[in-house]
Design a protein around this motif. Structure first.
Motif, PDB file in Angstrom:
ATOM      1  N   PRO A  52      23.628  46.960 -16.457  1.00 47.85           N
ATOM      2  CA  PRO A  52      22.337  47.457 -16.992  1.00 47.85           C
ATOM      3  C   PRO A  52      21.172  47.332 -16.015  1.00 47.85           C
ATOM      4  N   GLU A  53      21.224  46.344 -15.113  1.00 49.24           N
ATOM      5  CA  GLU A  53      20.143  46.247 -14.127  1.00 49.24           C
ATOM      6  C   GLU A  53      20.122  47.476 -13.226  1.00 49.24           C
ATOM      7  N   LEU A  54      21.311  48.053 -12.965  1.00 45.83           N
ATOM      8  CA  LEU A  54      21.382  49.261 -12.143  1.00 45.83           C
ATOM      9  C   LEU A  54      21.129  50.510 -12.983  1.00 45.83           C
ATOM     10  N   LEU A  55      21.621  50.506 -14.224  1.00 45.01           N
ATOM     11  CA  LEU A  55      21.374  51.645 -15.107  1.00 45.01           C
ATOM     12  C   LEU A  55      19.882  51.819 -15.387  1.00 45.01           C
ATOM     13  N   LYS A  56      19.160  50.719 -15.383  1.00 41.83           N
ATOM     14  CA  LYS A  56      17.719  50.809 -15.607  1.00 41.83           C
ATOM     15  C   LYS A  56      17.055  51.613 -14.498  1.00 41.83           C
ATOM     16  N   TYR A  57      17.513  51.434 -13.254  1.00 41.65           N
ATOM     17  CA  TYR A  57      16.938  52.211 -12.151  1.00 41.65           C
ATOM     18  C   TYR A  57      17.242  53.694 -12.327  1.00 41.65           C
ATOM     19  N   ASP A  58      18.445  54.011 -12.831  1.00 32.22           N
ATOM     20  CA  ASP A  58      18.771  55.419 -13.088  1.00 32.22           C
ATOM     21  C   ASP A  58      17.831  56.009 -14.132  1.00 32.22           C
ATOM     22  N   LYS A  59      17.544  55.224 -15.155  1.00 31.82           N
ATOM     23  CA  LYS A  59      16.667  55.725 -16.207  1.00 31.82           C
ATOM     24  C   LYS A  59      15.212  55.798 -15.740  1.00 31.82           C
ATOM     25  N   LEU A  60      14.824  54.871 -14.874  1.00 31.18           N
ATOM     26  CA  LEU A  60      13.482  54.959 -14.294  1.00 31.18           C
ATOM     27  C   LEU A  60      13.362  56.195 -13.415  1.00 31.18           C
ATOM     28  N   TYR A  61      14.436  56.501 -12.680  1.00 33.31           N
ATOM     29  CA  TYR A  61      14.446  57.705 -11.844  1.00 33.31           C
ATOM     30  C   TYR A  61      14.295  58.942 -12.722  1.00 33.31           C
ATOM     31  N   LYS A  62      15.007  58.943 -13.843  1.00 31.13           N
ATOM     32  CA  LYS A  62      14.919  60.077 -14.763  1.00 31.13           C
ATOM     33  C   LYS A  62      13.516  60.195 -15.355  1.00 31.13           C
ATOM     34  N   SER A  63      12.892  59.042 -15.632  1.00 32.44           N
ATOM     35  CA  SER A  63      11.541  59.083 -16.187  1.00 32.44           C
ATOM     36  C   SER A  63      10.553  59.686 -15.193  1.00 32.44           C
ATOM     37  N   TYR A 118      15.827  53.019  -3.265  1.00 27.04           N
ATOM     38  CA  TYR A 118      15.937  51.847  -2.390  1.00 27.04           C
ATOM     39  C   TYR A 118      16.052  50.552  -3.209  1.00 27.04           C
ATOM     40  N   GLN A 119      15.282  50.471  -4.282  1.00 24.40           N
ATOM     41  CA  GLN A 119      15.343  49.284  -5.133  1.00 24.40           C
ATOM     42  C   GLN A 119      16.730  49.134  -5.758  1.00 24.40           C
ATOM     43  N   LYS A 120      17.293  50.269  -6.200  1.00 20.68           N
ATOM     44  CA  LYS A 120      18.624  50.212  -6.801  1.00 20.68           C
ATOM     45  C   LYS A 120      19.659  49.760  -5.777  1.00 20.68           C
ATOM     46  N   GLN A 121      19.591  50.302  -4.571  1.00 21.90           N
ATOM     47  CA  GLN A 121      20.549  49.921  -3.538  1.00 21.90           C
ATOM     48  C   GLN A 121      20.405  48.448  -3.170  1.00 21.90           C
ATOM     49  N   GLU A 122      19.166  47.986  -3.095  1.00 26.31           N
ATOM     50  CA  GLU A 122      18.918  46.573  -2.788  1.00 26.31           C
ATOM     51  C   GLU A 122      19.502  45.676  -3.872  1.00 26.31           C
ATOM     52  N   ARG A 123      19.295  46.058  -5.135  1.00 25.60           N
ATOM     53  CA  ARG A 123      19.809  45.243  -6.236  1.00 25.60           C
ATOM     54  C   ARG A 123      21.323  45.298  -6.288  1.00 25.60           C
ATOM     55  N   LEU A 124      21.915  46.467  -6.012  1.00 22.26           N
ATOM     56  CA  LEU A 124      23.367  46.597  -5.982  1.00 22.26           C
ATOM     57  C   LEU A 124      23.961  45.675  -4.922  1.00 22.26           C
ATOM     58  N   ASN A 125      23.339  45.626  -3.762  1.00 23.97           N
ATOM     59  CA  ASN A 125      23.818  44.727  -2.695  1.00 23.97           C
ATOM     60  C   ASN A 125      23.759  43.274  -3.146  1.00 23.97           C
ATOM     61  N   SER A 126      22.667  42.914  -3.831  1.00 23.38           N
ATOM     62  CA  SER A 126      22.510  41.533  -4.298  1.00 23.38           C
ATOM     63  C   SER A 126      23.561  41.190  -5.341  1.00 23.38           C
ATOM     64  N   LEU A 127      23.814  42.122  -6.270  1.00 22.60           N
ATOM     65  CA  LEU A 127      24.807  41.872  -7.310  1.00 22.60           C
ATOM     66  C   LEU A 127      26.216  41.789  -6.726  1.00 22.60           C
ATOM     67  N   GLU A 128      26.514  42.620  -5.738  1.00 20.27           N
ATOM     68  CA  GLU A 128      27.827  42.553  -5.083  1.00 20.27           C
ATOM     69  C   GLU A 128      28.014  41.214  -4.381  1.00 20.27           C
ATOM     70  N   THR A 129      26.961  40.746  -3.708  1.00 17.78           N
ATOM     71  CA  THR A 129      27.023  39.436  -3.050  1.00 17.78           C
ATOM     72  C   THR A 129      27.246  38.332  -4.071  1.00 17.78           C
ATOM     73  N   LEU A 130      26.513  38.412  -5.186  1.00 18.15           N
ATOM     74  CA  LEU A 130      26.638  37.407  -6.239  1.00 18.15           C
ATOM     75  C   LEU A 130      28.034  37.420  -6.844  1.00 18.15           C
ATOM     76  N   LEU A 131      28.588  38.616  -7.045  1.00 21.57           N
ATOM     77  CA  LEU A 131      29.933  38.732  -7.624  1.00 21.57           C
ATOM     78  C   LEU A 131      30.990  38.157  -6.681  1.00 21.57           C
ATOM     79  N   ASN A 132      30.917  38.525  -5.419  1.00 23.91           N
ATOM     80  CA  ASN A 132      31.890  38.018  -4.447  1.00 23.91           C
ATOM     81  C   ASN A 132      31.804  36.503  -4.300  1.00 23.91           C
ATOM     82  N   LYS A 133      30.579  35.983  -4.336  1.00 17.28           N
ATOM     83  CA  LYS A 133      30.401  34.536  -4.240  1.00 17.28           C
ATOM     84  C   LYS A 133      30.985  33.838  -5.454  1.00 17.28           C
TER      85      LYS A 133
END
Length: 411
Positions: A237-248, A320-335
Motif C-alpha cells: 500500500p505504501e507504493l500503491l499510494k504513490y500510484d493513486k497520487l500520480y492519478k490524482s 522518484y519518491q515511489k522508486q526511492e520507497r521501493l528501494n527502501s522496502l526491498e532493502t528492508l525485506l532482504n534484511k
C-alpha cells in the motif's frame, strides 16, 4: 551419597522439563482484531477518509446565483415613462465536463487517503505482534531465571552438606549465593520491563493499562518457512499510494484544462416603468424585461499554463519518491529475510550447545557420587546453560520479529 546424586538429577530434569508445558494463552489474532477495532489512530485515518470522500459533494456545485436590486434616486425618463428600479438575477455555469472533472479529482484524492488506512492497519498489526513477542521473550527469560535460581538453591544445599563433610569450602557456598542474587536482580528488572511493555500493548489496544496479557508458554521456530514472493512487494500500500497520487495529479491536470475553458452565464433584468400622465402613448408605462447571456473567457491564461507545468513536475517527483520507497522496502525485506535465516541458524546452535551443557552437568552430577564435585565448575556450567537458554529465547523472538516485518511488506 548415591541417593543425593539421584535426587539432584531428578530436580534438574523436572526444572528443565517445565519448558515444554503449554499454557492457555490469549490469541495474538484476537489482540490484533481488538486493536484494529479500538485503536484511535485507525479511527483517525478512517475519519480523514470520510472527510475526503464527503468533499465530492462539496465540489458538485455550480457558482452562487447572483441577485441584485437597485433603486433610482433620480428616476430617468424614457419615452414610455420613468424607470423606478432595477431587479437582476444572474447564474454563471462552468463549461461542459467541469463539474465531473472536479468530482474525479476529489475522488482520486480520497482514494489516495484510503491507502493511509491500509498502511496504518499494517503498521498496527506489526506493532501489536512485536509487542506480543517482546512480552513472550521477557516472560520466557523470567521463567528460565526462576528455574535456574531453584537449581542453584539445590546446588547450595549440596554445597552446605559438602562443607560439613569437609569436601567443600564456605567460599563455594558464597559464590552460589552471589550468583543467585545476580539472577534474582535480573529477574526483577525483567519484571519491570514486562510491565512497561504490557502497558505499551494495552495502549495499542486502547484499553486499561492494568489489563493482564496472557501469553503462549512456548514458541517454536517452524521447520520450514513460507516461500516469499518478492513481486508481491509491488502491491504494498505504501507504493500503491504513490500510484493513486500520480492519478490524482492526472485528474488535477484534466480539471485544470476544464477550468481554462470559458464560463457561460444567463441572467434577467427587470425594470419597472411608471406611466406618463402628460400624454397617452403606446406601451405607456410598460415594464422592461431584458434576458442576458454572458461569457467569461480566460484571455490571460498564464495561470493555467503554470499549473500544467507544476503538475508535470509533480508527476516526476512522485515517480522518484515511489522508486526511492521501493528501494527502501526491498532493502528492508532482504534484511528481514537474512536476519530470520540467521535466527534459525543461531537457534540450532544454541539448542546444540544447551544439550552439550546439560551433558556436562550430568557428568558433574555423576562425579558427586565419588565426592569430587567442583562447585566452581558447577557455576561455570550453570552460567553457560543460562547463556544458551537466553540465546535460544532471543533467537526465537528475532525469528518472529523478522517474520512480522516480512508480513508487513508482502501480505
Amino acid at each position: 551419597m548415591k541417593n543425593k546424586a539421584h535426587n539432584l538429577k531428578l530436580v534438574v530434569v523436572l526444572v528443565f522439563g517445565c519448558l515444554s508445558v503449554v499454557a492457555q494463552a490469549q490469541s495474538l489474532d484476537l489482540l490484533i482484531e481488538e486493536a484494529l477495532q479500538n485503536n484511535p489512530e485507525i479511527q483517525k485515518f478512517e475519519l480523514q477518509y470520510r472527510i475526503a470522500s464527503e468533499k465530492v459533494n462539496e465540489v458538485n456545485a455550480i457558482p452562487n446565483t447572483e441577485f441584485a436590486v437597485g433603486y433610482f434616486i433620480s428616476e430617468p425618463e424614457t419615452r414610455t415613462g420613468a424607470q423606478r428600479a432595477r431587479f437582476s438575477v444572474k447564474q454563471m455555469l462552468p463549461w461542459f465536463g467541469n463539474i465531473g472533472a472536479r468530482e474525479n479529482y476529489v475522488s482520486s484524492l480520497a482514494d489516495a487517503k484510503y491507502e493511509d488506512i491500509v498502511i496504518a492497519k499494517r503498521k498496527l498489526i506489526s506493532s501489536v505482534s512485536q509487542s506480543y513477542y517482546n512480552l513472550y521473550s521477557n516472560k520466557a527469560k523470567q521463567q528460565v531465571l526462576k528455574e535456574n535460581i531453584k537449581l542453584l538453591e539445590t546446588y547450595e544445599t549440596l554445597a552446605l552438606t559438602s562443607v560439613e563433610a569437609g569436601k567443600a569450602s564456605a567460599v563455594d557456598v558464597l559464590r552460589l549465593q552471589m550468583r543467585q542474587n545476580e539472577m534474582q536482580q535480573l529477574r526483577e528488572v525483567l519484571q519491570q520491563q514486562f510491565l512497561s511493555e504490557q502497558t505499551n500493548l494495552n495502549n495499542l489496544l486502547n484499553r486499561d493499562n492494568t489489563v493482564s496479557v496472557q501469553l503462549v508458554a512456548e514458541l517454536l521456530i517452524p521447520t520450514e518457512d513460507v516461500e516469499i514472493n518478492s513481486p508481491q512487494l509491488a502491491l504494498h500500500p505504501e507504493l500503491l499510494k504513490y500510484d493513486k497520487l500520480y492519478k490524482s495529479v492526472e485528474q488535477s491536470e484534466l480539471l485544470n484544462q476544464k477550468e481554462s475553458s470559458p464560463m457561460i452565464g444567463f441572467g434577467l433584468d427587470y425594470i419597472p416603468v411608471s406611466e406618463r400622465t402628460d400624454m397617452n402613448l403606446m406601451d405607456n408605462g410598460k415594464d422592461i424585461v431584458m434576458p442576458m447571456v454572458s461569457v467569461s473567457i480566460p484571455i490571460f491564461n498564464k495561470k493555467y499554463k503554470s499549473v500544467s507545468k507544476q503538475n508535470e513536475l509533480q508527476q516526476q517527483e512522485i515517480n522518484y519518491q515511489k522508486q526511492e520507497r521501493l528501494n527502501s522496502l526491498e532493502t528492508l525485506l532482504n534484511k528481514a529475510i537474512s536476519e530470520r535465516i540467521s535466527a534459525r541458524i543461531s537457534n540450532a546452535t544454541a539448542t546444540k550447545n544447551l544439550k552439550q551443557a546439560k551433558d556436562a552437568e550430568n557428568i558433574l552430577i555423576k562425579s558427586y557420587e565419588t565426592g569430587t564435585i567442583d562447585f566452581k565448575d558447577v557455576l561455570d556450567i550453570q552460567e553457560l546453560q543460562l547463556k544458551f537458554q537466553m540465546n535460544q529465547i532471543e533467537t526465537v523472538k528475532t525469528y518472529y520479529m523478522q517474520t512480522t516485518i516480512i508480513n508487513y511488506l508482502i501480505q
